[in-house]
Scaffold this motif. Sequence first.
Motif, PDB file in Angstrom:
ATOM      1  N   ASP A 220     -52.927 106.634 -46.726  1.00  0.00           N
ATOM      2  CA  ASP A 220     -53.736 105.659 -47.076  1.00  0.00           C
ATOM      3  C   ASP A 220     -53.578 104.509 -46.077  1.00  0.00           C
ATOM      4  OD1 ASP A 220     -51.046 104.536 -47.369  1.00  0.00           O
ATOM      5  OD2 ASP A 220     -51.196 104.133 -49.253  1.00  0.00           O
ATOM      6  N   TRP A 221     -53.791 104.835 -44.601  1.00  0.00           N
ATOM      7  CA  TRP A 221     -53.838 103.963 -43.650  1.00  0.00           C
ATOM      8  C   TRP A 221     -55.352 103.599 -43.461  1.00  0.00           C
ATOM      9  CZ3 TRP A 221     -56.463 106.637 -39.874  1.00  0.00           C
ATOM     10  CH2 TRP A 221     -56.209 107.747 -39.890  1.00  0.00           C
ATOM     11  N   GLY A 222     -55.807 102.734 -42.375  1.00  0.00           N
ATOM     12  CA  GLY A 222     -57.113 102.370 -42.053  1.00  0.00           C
ATOM     13  C   GLY A 222     -57.577 101.443 -42.904  1.00  0.00           C
ATOM     14  N   VAL A 223     -58.622 101.757 -43.576  1.00  0.00           N
ATOM     15  CA  VAL A 223     -59.366 100.804 -44.296  1.00  0.00           C
ATOM     16  C   VAL A 223     -58.613  99.929 -45.396  1.00  0.00           C
ATOM     17  CG1 VAL A 223     -61.111 100.425 -45.990  1.00  0.00           C
ATOM     18  CG2 VAL A 223     -61.696 101.799 -44.132  1.00  0.00           C
ATOM     19  N   PRO A 224     -57.226 100.575 -46.105  1.00  0.00           N
ATOM     20  CA  PRO A 224     -56.457 100.190 -46.897  1.00  0.00           C
ATOM     21  C   PRO A 224     -55.993  98.782 -46.564  1.00  0.00           C
ATOM     22  CG  PRO A 224     -56.501 102.420 -47.265  1.00  0.00           C
ATOM     23  CD  PRO A 224     -57.295 101.999 -46.049  1.00  0.00           C
ATOM     24  N   ILE A 251     -59.467 108.848 -34.026  1.00  0.00           N
ATOM     25  CA  ILE A 251     -58.968 108.244 -35.339  1.00  0.00           C
ATOM     26  C   ILE A 251     -60.057 107.406 -36.187  1.00  0.00           C
ATOM     27  CG2 ILE A 251     -57.172 106.784 -36.173  1.00  0.00           C
ATOM     28  CD1 ILE A 251     -55.965 109.312 -35.148  1.00  0.00           C
ATOM     29  N   ASN A 252     -60.251 108.096 -37.192  1.00  0.00           N
ATOM     30  CA  ASN A 252     -61.429 107.382 -37.820  1.00  0.00           C
ATOM     31  C   ASN A 252     -60.935 107.099 -39.287  1.00  0.00           C
ATOM     32  OD1 ASN A 252     -63.335 107.999 -35.913  1.00  0.00           O
ATOM     33  ND2 ASN A 252     -63.772 110.150 -36.885  1.00  0.00           N
ATOM     34  N   SER A 253     -61.640 105.943 -40.035  1.00  0.00           N
ATOM     35  CA  SER A 253     -61.240 105.579 -41.205  1.00  0.00           C
ATOM     36  C   SER A 253     -62.545 104.967 -42.033  1.00  0.00           C
ATOM     37  CB  SER A 253     -60.130 104.484 -41.357  1.00  0.00           C
ATOM     38  OG  SER A 253     -59.879 104.378 -42.610  1.00  0.00           O
ATOM     39  N   VAL A 254     -62.913 105.473 -43.364  1.00  0.00           N
ATOM     40  CA  VAL A 254     -63.788 104.811 -44.076  1.00  0.00           C
ATOM     41  C   VAL A 254     -63.513 104.933 -45.238  1.00  0.00           C
ATOM     42  CG1 VAL A 254     -65.698 106.213 -42.616  1.00  0.00           C
ATOM     43  CG2 VAL A 254     -64.773 107.336 -44.729  1.00  0.00           C
ATOM     44  N   GLY A 255     -64.074 103.769 -45.990  1.00  0.00           N
ATOM     45  CA  GLY A 255     -63.666 103.486 -47.556  1.00  0.00           C
ATOM     46  C   GLY A 255     -64.197 102.254 -47.877  1.00  0.00           C
ATOM     47  N   ASP A 263     -67.041  93.642 -52.915  1.00  0.00           N
ATOM     48  CA  ASP A 263     -67.251  95.046 -53.027  1.00  0.00           C
ATOM     49  C   ASP A 263     -67.742  95.278 -51.580  1.00  0.00           C
ATOM     50  OD1 ASP A 263     -68.402  97.522 -53.383  1.00  0.00           O
ATOM     51  OD2 ASP A 263     -69.459  96.914 -55.243  1.00  0.00           O
ATOM     52  N   VAL A 264     -67.043  95.810 -50.839  1.00  0.00           N
ATOM     53  CA  VAL A 264     -67.376  95.997 -49.301  1.00  0.00           C
ATOM     54  C   VAL A 264     -67.065  97.525 -48.986  1.00  0.00           C
ATOM     55  CG1 VAL A 264     -66.794  95.343 -47.087  1.00  0.00           C
ATOM     56  CG2 VAL A 264     -66.736  93.645 -48.877  1.00  0.00           C
ATOM     57  N   SER A 265     -68.031  98.103 -48.024  1.00  0.00           N
ATOM     58  CA  SER A 265     -67.641  99.207 -47.613  1.00  0.00           C
ATOM     59  C   SER A 265     -67.647  99.118 -46.083  1.00  0.00           C
ATOM     60  CB  SER A 265     -69.013 100.222 -47.867  1.00  0.00           C
ATOM     61  OG  SER A 265     -69.327 100.164 -49.069  1.00  0.00           O
ATOM     62  N   ILE A 266     -66.452  99.933 -45.627  1.00  0.00           N
ATOM     63  CA  ILE A 266     -66.229  99.821 -44.148  1.00  0.00           C
ATOM     64  C   ILE A 266     -65.971 100.967 -43.574  1.00  0.00           C
ATOM     65  CG2 ILE A 266     -64.487  98.659 -42.628  1.00  0.00           C
ATOM     66  CD1 ILE A 266     -63.314  97.251 -44.905  1.00  0.00           C
ATOM     67  N   ALA A 267     -66.434 101.178 -42.329  1.00  0.00           N
ATOM     68  CA  ALA A 267     -66.328 102.396 -41.561  1.00  0.00           C
ATOM     69  C   ALA A 267     -65.808 102.122 -40.093  1.00  0.00           C
ATOM     70  CB  ALA A 267     -67.409 103.298 -41.232  1.00  0.00           C
ATOM     71  N   VAL A 268     -64.716 102.697 -39.663  1.00  0.00           N
ATOM     72  CA  VAL A 268     -64.339 102.227 -38.200  1.00  0.00           C
ATOM     73  C   VAL A 268     -64.134 103.840 -37.539  1.00  0.00           C
ATOM     74  CG1 VAL A 268     -62.512 101.397 -36.765  1.00  0.00           C
ATOM     75  CG2 VAL A 268     -63.065 100.245 -39.013  1.00  0.00           C
ATOM     76  N   LEU A 269     -64.848 104.173 -36.524  1.00  0.00           N
ATOM     77  CA  LEU A 269     -64.552 105.322 -35.780  1.00  0.00           C
ATOM     78  C   LEU A 269     -64.109 104.776 -34.472  1.00  0.00           C
ATOM     79  CD1 LEU A 269     -68.039 106.759 -36.883  1.00  0.00           C
ATOM     80  CD2 LEU A 269     -65.989 106.993 -37.896  1.00  0.00           C
ATOM     81  N   SER A 270     -63.301 105.891 -33.857  1.00  0.00           N
ATOM     82  CA  SER A 270     -62.715 105.646 -32.715  1.00  0.00           C
ATOM     83  C   SER A 270     -62.166 106.958 -31.692  1.00  0.00           C
ATOM     84  CB  SER A 270     -61.349 104.776 -32.730  1.00  0.00           C
ATOM     85  OG  SER A 270     -60.393 105.391 -33.015  1.00  0.00           O
ATOM     86  N   HIS A 271     -62.294 107.017 -30.559  1.00  0.00           N
ATOM     87  CA  HIS A 271     -61.748 108.097 -29.995  1.00  0.00           C
ATOM     88  C   HIS A 271     -61.097 107.510 -28.575  1.00  0.00           C
ATOM     89  CE1 HIS A 271     -64.633 108.908 -26.417  1.00  0.00           C
ATOM     90  NE2 HIS A 271     -65.280 107.894 -27.258  1.00  0.00           N
ATOM     91  N   GLY A 272     -60.391 108.477 -27.831  1.00  0.00           N
ATOM     92  CA  GLY A 272     -59.818 108.163 -26.828  1.00  0.00           C
ATOM     93  C   GLY A 272     -58.306 107.589 -26.959  1.00  0.00           C
TER      94      GLY A 272
END
Length: 296
Positions: A220-224, A251-255, A263-272
């Motif tokens: 439950d890491w990332g967006v939370p 390392i990616n997180s969506v939620g 009421d917010v949707s968030i997406a974070v995508l990463s690499h390297g």
Amino acid sequence: MAAAGILGGAALVGVGMTRDAGGSVLAGAFADPPRPAPASTSPSPTGPSPEELRKLARAKRVKALDAALKKYAESAPEFSVAVHDRKTGEKYVYRGTEKYETASVVKVQVLACLLLTTQDDDRDLSADELSLAKRMIRASDNSATTALFGRLGRYSGITACNKRLGLTQTKVSSSWGLTRTTVDDQVKLLNELVDGKGPLDADSRELAFELMNTVRTDQDWGVPAVAEKGEKFTVKNGWLSRSTEGGRWIINSVGRVTDSDTDVSIAVLSHGNGTMSGGIAVVEKVAETTRKHLKY
């Protein structure tokens, strides 16, 4: 007396009071002078409307967020982020069309496809399907995902579902974890999971929320990380060490983060990312920065 009458008449004419039988002023009589027009006054400026002020404040926050993320990107691995506020309809995107490999966040697409498919068949999930879905989302179980991916038609089946969900920038891979996507598409997918006017019915939306709201505590890491006390969250994370990138990490997180005011949707995508823990720190830093500046 005649002279006096003439003089009197002249006096009456002189003060403008001689009238004919109809009451009209006689020719040559002096009418009352016109009243001067009131001095014109310029209307008071009303100033910007509340909506204009809100837009100005939003633009200022976006500019500050752009600057903050750009500065952070100078020393961080590559990342992108999108935030959609369903309360206001506003969307923020930083590098929104850059494509990343999904790793396990693709499991949200598999779940959505499973729900659409059972709806098409006008039935509930079977006990086996529900068990696989729980393992796939809550524990990020790869074997459960592979089983569902195969049952749903693999590449072609998930691609068909993506079209129904409006995902135009996502290319499914036969190796499901290497599917490529953008933060734009991931936020769109998150919205489809809750949109009452979207393709998923109420039961499907409820199940998706339940599963993504109850992931294992070690996941439950990332967006939370941006959720404040009393707020609810949903999340699905992805992590993968890529041999093609010298063992560095995707390392990616969506939620979503929700309560009565948010009421917010968030997406974070990463690499390297050099390590998994380092990548988690990156996506959480990026997500927290969006909240700090956008004030959602």
